[in-house]
Design a protein around this motif. Structure first.
Motif: not given
Ligand code: CO8
Length: 374
Positions: A58, A188, A203, A238, A264
């Motif tokens: 995943f 991070c 991270f 976020i 996300g």
């Molecule tokens: N394993 C298995 N299944 C999982 C997991 C996992 N680890 N995680 C989620 N799932 C499941 C969910 O429960 C969901 O199941 P269902 O469909 O049954 O509800 C399914 O998988 C799909 O889940 P999501 O919709 O959450 O999955 P996505 O396809 O959206 O992927 C991501 C998740 C990868 C997080 C994606 O949404 C993403 O990358 N989004 C962009 C995020 C982004 O760019 N964020 C930027 C943040 S960084 C930033 O600004 C810096 C902050 C400061 C840093 C601080 C340091 C810590």
């Protein structure tokens, strides 16, 4: 006449330890299964939700991440701890954040053939600062052995490096400094909840540095900075509520929102158009067409996010050569991501080649920097 700024060199420091998706998932699932067993009664009565299991396939499919570098591997993988363990240091010793910033800074100075005495200013621009004061940048200035000049810290989350680059450029243009080091130490793992299945994989730790100088000092390896564009738009999608006032809250440290939390999906949906439009606008302001760009060094948060942005900007699917990926090896390293991509993928540029460095993340914040090889 205004001075012009160039990007002279970048530097990179990478931790020696790396965690694969399989290792991370084994640790998380061991903890989650033990937690579910311990709370079986409450789960059965519907009082608490069981902890869902994580999966390495995943993680790779959803994000493009295969591994991440960390400063403290053993304790992160230990189901009884699941956090980095970095010992406190006496005040006489350099702080860990300053130390890794200095490592990256020295790499950038070496590449540019410069010494610390050539630098007038240090910016430490990153997502998580180790303390309030004294500023980490002043400690970096001291550790590098700079006798003069000044330093200050900046935080615009994932866009800290591009905002720092833009600030450095302004310092040069205004004549305030002739040479500025922008350091992006990103530990991070310190703010990542390794017990949250939805974000435990996101991270990694790293440090980058960028040397920005007055044009008159530039050598052949430098890049003209043609323009920078910055954008912020408030969003709670976020967020991290950790801060110095936590101890003042009568309810104590409270919820898990003192670590990184995000929606996300919403981030994905909202940030892709924001960034793609911003890039196109910035290029138009500089009288450039997307097709003139040889490369996009994009923020490294999610592989499909980068595919969508690059496709929207260029009007066609892009190759790894057009928009390099370091996310697979480093994971999301916040502000350092696009700088690592630049650092590792620019050697083939020849005079006149154009490229774009782009960051996006919490805030929301986004920054674009257009550069041309001299
Ligand atoms: N394993 C298995 N299944 C999982 C997991 C996992 N680890 N995680 C989620 N799932 C499941 C969910 O429960 C969901 O199941 P269902 O469909 O049954 O509800 C399914 O998988 C799909 O889940 P999501 O919709 O959450 O999955 P996505 O396809 O959206 O992927 C991501 C998740 C990868 C997080 C994606 O949404 C993403 O990358 N989004 C962009 C995020 C982004 O760019 N964020 C930027 C943040 S960084 C930033 O600004 C810096 C902050 C400061 C840093 C601080 C340091 C810590």
């Amino acid at each position: 006449m205004n001075k012009r700024a160039v990007l002279s060199a970048t530097g990179l420091w990478t931790p020696s330890q790396s965690i694969s998706n399989d290792e991370l998932v084994t640790s998380y699932n061991t903890w989650a299964e033990a937690w579910n067993k311990e709370h079986a009664g409450e789960i059965e009565k519907g009082e608490v939700e069981p902890k869902p299991l994580s999966s390495a396939p995943f993680i790779e499919k959803a994000s493009g991440i295969k591994s991440r570098y960390v400063i403290s591997k053993e304790s992160i993988l230990d189901p009884a701890i699941m956090a980095p363990r970095i010992a406190e240091r006496p005040n006489e010793e350099i702080s860990i954040l300053a130390e890794i910033a200095v490592n990256a800074a020295r790499d950038a100075l070496k590449t540019a053939g410069r010494e610390a005495k050539d630098v007038d200013a240090v910016l430490v621009a990153c997502s998580n600062l180790q303390r309030g004061y004294p500023a980490i940048s002043v400690e970096v200035q001291d550790a590098l052995g700079m006798d003069n000049g000044f330093g200050y810290d900046m935080n615009v989350a994932c866009s800290s490096a591009t905002f720092g680059l833009s600030t450095a450029q302004s310092m040069i243009v205004s004549g305030q400094a002739k040479s500025v080091l922008v350091c992006n130490p990103e530990i991070c793992s310190g703010h990542l909840n390794f017990r949250d299945r939805d974000s435990h994989f996101i991270f990694g730790d790293v440090a980058t540095a960028i040397l920005v100088e007055e044009e008159s000092r530039a050598n052949g390896a430098a890049y003209d900075i043609l323009g920078t564009k910055l954008k912020t738009r408030f969003s709670n999608n976020i967020r991290n509520n950790f801060g110095f006032l936590n101890r003042a809250a009568p309810e104590g440290i409270g919820k898990e929102d003192k670590l990184f939390v995000q929606e996300g999906r919403k981030v994905f949906r909202e940030v892709v158009p924001l960034v793609a439009n911003m890039i196109v606008e910035h290029l138009a302001e500089l009288d450039l067409a997307p097709a003139q760009l040889k490369r996009l060094w994009l923020h490294q948060a999610n592989l499909s996010m980068n595919h969508f942005i690059a496709k929207k900007v260029m009007g066609h699917e892009v190759s790894e050569e057009d928009a390099p990926v370091i996310l697979d090896e480093y994971a999301n390293t916040s502000s350092a991501g696009s700088i690592i991509a630049f650092h590792k993928h620019h050697e083939d540029f020849t005079r006149g080649d154009l490229g774009l460095i782009c960051s996006f993340g919490a805030g929301y914040s986004a920054g674009t920097v257009v550069v041309r090889k001299r």
